[in-house]
Scaffold this motif. Sequence first.
Motif, PDB file in Angstrom:
ATOM      1  N   HIS A  77       0.705  -1.265  -0.131  1.00  0.00           N
ATOM      2  CA  HIS A  77      -0.015   0.006  -0.142  1.00  0.00           C
ATOM      3  C   HIS A  77       0.904   1.467   0.104  1.00  0.00           C
ATOM      4  O   HIS A  77       0.512   2.340   0.065  1.00  0.00           O
ATOM      5  N   GLY A  78       2.222   1.002  -0.079  1.00  0.00           N
ATOM      6  CA  GLY A  78       3.121   2.219  -0.134  1.00  0.00           C
ATOM      7  C   GLY A  78       3.354   2.877   1.046  1.00  0.00           C
ATOM      8  O   GLY A  78       3.639   4.237   1.104  1.00  0.00           O
ATOM      9  N   ARG A  79       3.046   2.266   2.141  1.00  0.00           N
ATOM     10  CA  ARG A  79       3.207   2.979   3.362  1.00  0.00           C
ATOM     11  C   ARG A  79       4.565   2.636   3.909  1.00  0.00           C
ATOM     12  O   ARG A  79       4.846   1.619   3.968  1.00  0.00           O
ATOM     13  N   PRO A  80       5.297   3.610   4.661  1.00  0.00           N
ATOM     14  CA  PRO A  80       6.445   3.488   5.287  1.00  0.00           C
ATOM     15  C   PRO A  80       6.389   2.537   6.539  1.00  0.00           C
ATOM     16  O   PRO A  80       5.557   2.432   7.198  1.00  0.00           O
ATOM     17  N   VAL A  81       7.561   1.615   6.460  1.00  0.00           N
ATOM     18  CA  VAL A  81       7.585   0.628   7.832  1.00  0.00           C
ATOM     19  C   VAL A  81       9.078   1.067   8.242  1.00  0.00           C
ATOM     20  O   VAL A  81      10.227   0.828   7.661  1.00  0.00           O
ATOM     21  N   ARG A  82       8.936   1.446   9.718  1.00  0.00           N
ATOM     22  CA  ARG A  82      10.119   1.713  10.436  1.00  0.00           C
ATOM     23  C   ARG A  82      10.127   0.905  11.720  1.00  0.00           C
ATOM     24  O   ARG A  82       8.985   0.076  11.994  1.00  0.00           O
ATOM     25  N   ASP A  83      11.174   0.941  12.468  1.00  0.00           N
ATOM     26  CA  ASP A  83      11.390   0.115  13.902  1.00  0.00           C
ATOM     27  C   ASP A  83      10.035   0.270  14.525  1.00  0.00           C
ATOM     28  O   ASP A  83       9.388  -0.739  15.182  1.00  0.00           O
ATOM     29  N   GLY A  84       9.537   1.434  14.805  1.00  0.00           N
ATOM     30  CA  GLY A  84       8.075   1.579  15.591  1.00  0.00           C
ATOM     31  C   GLY A  84       7.199   0.849  14.997  1.00  0.00           C
ATOM     32  O   GLY A  84       6.263   0.181  15.947  1.00  0.00           O
ATOM     33  N   SER A 109      13.630  -7.399  21.626  1.00  0.00           N
ATOM     34  CA  SER A 109      14.801  -7.124  21.661  1.00  0.00           C
ATOM     35  C   SER A 109      15.567  -6.726  20.480  1.00  0.00           C
ATOM     36  O   SER A 109      15.216  -7.119  19.418  1.00  0.00           O
ATOM     37  N   GLN A 110      16.619  -5.919  20.485  1.00  0.00           N
ATOM     38  CA  GLN A 110      17.416  -5.795  19.197  1.00  0.00           C
ATOM     39  C   GLN A 110      17.903  -7.075  18.491  1.00  0.00           C
ATOM     40  O   GLN A 110      17.715  -7.127  17.432  1.00  0.00           O
ATOM     41  N   GLY A 111      18.355  -8.153  19.730  1.00  0.00           N
ATOM     42  CA  GLY A 111      18.809  -9.199  19.091  1.00  0.00           C
ATOM     43  C   GLY A 111      17.775  -9.955  18.313  1.00  0.00           C
ATOM     44  O   GLY A 111      18.051 -10.425  17.140  1.00  0.00           O
ATOM     45  N   TRP A 112      16.582 -10.071  18.998  1.00  0.00           N
ATOM     46  CA  TRP A 112      15.430 -10.967  18.114  1.00  0.00           C
ATOM     47  C   TRP A 112      15.170 -10.172  16.942  1.00  0.00           C
ATOM     48  O   TRP A 112      14.970 -10.687  15.774  1.00  0.00           O
ATOM     49  N   PHE A 113      14.937  -8.686  16.765  1.00  0.00           N
ATOM     50  CA  PHE A 113      14.610  -7.982  15.866  1.00  0.00           C
ATOM     51  C   PHE A 113      15.444  -7.982  14.658  1.00  0.00           C
ATOM     52  O   PHE A 113      15.119  -8.387  13.393  1.00  0.00           O
ATOM     53  N   SER A 118      16.994 -10.559   9.477  1.00  0.00           N
ATOM     54  CA  SER A 118      17.846 -11.422   8.544  1.00  0.00           C
ATOM     55  C   SER A 118      17.211 -12.769   8.057  1.00  0.00           C
ATOM     56  O   SER A 118      17.399 -13.045   6.854  1.00  0.00           O
ATOM     57  N   ARG A 119      16.262 -13.393   8.888  1.00  0.00           N
ATOM     58  CA  ARG A 119      15.583 -14.454   8.333  1.00  0.00           C
ATOM     59  C   ARG A 119      14.675 -14.197   7.250  1.00  0.00           C
ATOM     60  O   ARG A 119      14.658 -15.099   6.256  1.00  0.00           O
ATOM     61  N   HIS A 120      14.082 -12.985   7.022  1.00  0.00           N
ATOM     62  CA  HIS A 120      13.229 -12.448   6.312  1.00  0.00           C
ATOM     63  C   HIS A 120      13.805 -11.752   4.993  1.00  0.00           C
ATOM     64  O   HIS A 120      12.973 -11.254   4.302  1.00  0.00           O
ATOM     65  N   ARG A 121      15.238 -11.587   4.915  1.00  0.00           N
ATOM     66  CA  ARG A 121      15.843 -10.818   4.150  1.00  0.00           C
ATOM     67  C   ARG A 121      15.019  -9.419   4.061  1.00  0.00           C
ATOM     68  O   ARG A 121      14.833  -8.640   2.835  1.00  0.00           O
ATOM     69  N   ILE A 122      14.909  -8.567   5.143  1.00  0.00           N
ATOM     70  CA  ILE A 122      14.574  -7.205   5.209  1.00  0.00           C
ATOM     71  C   ILE A 122      15.439  -6.286   5.496  1.00  0.00           C
ATOM     72  O   ILE A 122      16.410  -6.704   6.401  1.00  0.00           O
ATOM     73  N   VAL A 123      15.601  -5.162   4.803  1.00  0.00           N
ATOM     74  CA  VAL A 123      16.972  -4.412   4.960  1.00  0.00           C
ATOM     75  C   VAL A 123      16.112  -2.874   5.052  1.00  0.00           C
ATOM     76  O   VAL A 123      14.940  -2.663   4.551  1.00  0.00           O
ATOM     77  N   LEU A 124      16.937  -2.012   5.470  1.00  0.00           N
ATOM     78  CA  LEU A 124      16.652  -0.709   5.511  1.00  0.00           C
ATOM     79  C   LEU A 124      16.817   0.390   4.323  1.00  0.00           C
ATOM     80  O   LEU A 124      18.066   0.380   4.213  1.00  0.00           O
ATOM     81  N   ARG A 125      15.819   0.793   3.773  1.00  0.00           N
ATOM     82  CA  ARG A 125      16.108   1.809   2.503  1.00  0.00           C
ATOM     83  C   ARG A 125      15.807   2.965   2.491  1.00  0.00           C
ATOM     84  O   ARG A 125      14.692   3.274   3.250  1.00  0.00           O
ATOM     85  N   TRP A 198      12.450  15.789  12.155  1.00  0.00           N
ATOM     86  CA  TRP A 198      12.709  15.664  13.423  1.00  0.00           C
ATOM     87  C   TRP A 198      12.213  14.159  13.835  1.00  0.00           C
ATOM     88  O   TRP A 198      12.687  13.593  14.576  1.00  0.00           O
ATOM     89  N   GLU A 199      11.517  13.556  13.024  1.00  0.00           N
ATOM     90  CA  GLU A 199      11.199  11.891  13.364  1.00  0.00           C
ATOM     91  C   GLU A 199      12.233  11.206  12.930  1.00  0.00           C
ATOM     92  O   GLU A 199      13.127  11.336  11.943  1.00  0.00           O
ATOM     93  N   PHE A 200      12.735  10.338  13.795  1.00  0.00           N
ATOM     94  CA  PHE A 200      14.065   9.520  13.520  1.00  0.00           C
ATOM     95  C   PHE A 200      13.760   8.563  12.544  1.00  0.00           C
ATOM     96  O   PHE A 200      12.613   7.988  12.297  1.00  0.00           O
ATOM     97  N   LEU A 201      14.516   8.658  11.601  1.00  0.00           N
ATOM     98  CA  LEU A 201      14.609   7.516  10.336  1.00  0.00           C
ATOM     99  C   LEU A 201      13.458   7.909   9.436  1.00  0.00           C
ATOM    100  O   LEU A 201      13.086   7.397   8.553  1.00  0.00           O
ATOM    101  N   ALA A 202      13.042   9.147   9.366  1.00  0.00           N
ATOM    102  CA  ALA A 202      11.936   9.613   8.364  1.00  0.00           C
ATOM    103  C   ALA A 202      12.692   9.674   7.150  1.00  0.00           C
ATOM    104  O   ALA A 202      13.818  10.240   7.072  1.00  0.00           O
ATOM    105  N   GLY A 203      11.936   9.089   6.071  1.00  0.00           N
ATOM    106  CA  GLY A 203      12.557   8.943   4.857  1.00  0.00           C
ATOM    107  C   GLY A 203      13.162   7.612   4.612  1.00  0.00           C
ATOM    108  O   GLY A 203      13.800   7.534   3.506  1.00  0.00           O
ATOM    109  N   TRP A 204      13.136   6.965   5.534  1.00  0.00           N
ATOM    110  CA  TRP A 204      13.811   5.551   5.316  1.00  0.00           C
ATOM    111  C   TRP A 204      12.364   4.556   5.562  1.00  0.00           C
ATOM    112  O   TRP A 204      11.699   4.872   6.365  1.00  0.00           O
TER     113      TRP A 204
END
Length: 345
Positions: A77-84, A109-113, A118-125, A198-204
Amino acid sequence: MRNMIIKMRAPTLDEALAFFKIPKSTIGRWRKPEVLQKIVQQVGGDGSRRDTLATFMCLWPEMELKLFEAFIVRQAHGRPVRDGWFHGKAKELWKTTYPNLPAGLFVFSQGWFHRFLSRHRIVLRFVTSTAQSLLDSYKEDILSWLRFNRQNRILTPLVSSPLQASPSPRSLHYICNDNQGGIPEHCICNVDETPLPWEFLAGWTYDIQGARTIWSRSAQSGSEKCQCTLFLCIFADGVPRVPPVLIFTATTGAKIREQESHLWDNRVHVEFSPTGWMNEALFNKFILQSLVPIFGDQRALFVFDRYRAHLTSSVIQTCRKHKITPSLIPAGTTPLTQPLDVTLK
């Protein structure tokens, strides 16, 4: 060759904490008999040590599958996906997927995340509003621009001494010294702007690894539109002479300057504009107050992109009046030719 016997042992609690990056309190809850029994019922296995590796590699497979499917739908749907979003959605799905397990058993946890990504080959772009493609004529445009810079940067060839029997190797180069008409490196500079949201990782956004095109709807309102602009200037000799400029959104900023200027770092210059972006007035002010005192009466080469605030008639007149030659980076080639883009951003 002697046969070697390798003995294996179970990891200690401290070793498990360090390896999996899981809080000690979480592992403590898992080791309780009643909790362990419920985990075994949900995940499978008999709870023996041979199940430990598989269990900890993917402790909540059903929840992870649903989380990945929800991620694909949101992305479609073209919606951004971030850590939150991952944080809130994972906890929501864990509760609905494992309703019989004690609350608080799952910890984001960051370890689980990181292992989930990695298991699903998801990267931050990074998301851009312009397709990353070059014009068909980009090579010729860049060569023409480089020739322009060379003609303005180096004016007079070095003439070999009449006492020399043969030309010096340096005679193959062009002179760049002031007394020969060239432009010295401290009079060559490049400027560029970049937004600071202002928003952390906005644009990613997160995307599947290897995807060539990232589509994301831009925000129409809210915190993602709140940002300032960072304006940087570098010189060809690498000496920092001009402090970074932060441009905030305000009509004049006079009241803000009066109330807060004593809190500002003196290594950063602060300006204001109605949009929070560089405009014609600020760009002229920067040239007159920051560059002209450095260049003095010397000729200078000023490299910048084709942002509309850079190309007004008053800016060009200001440059000509102070012997500053504007060097406009070819449109669509900034990822290759903009020094600040290539070296810093």
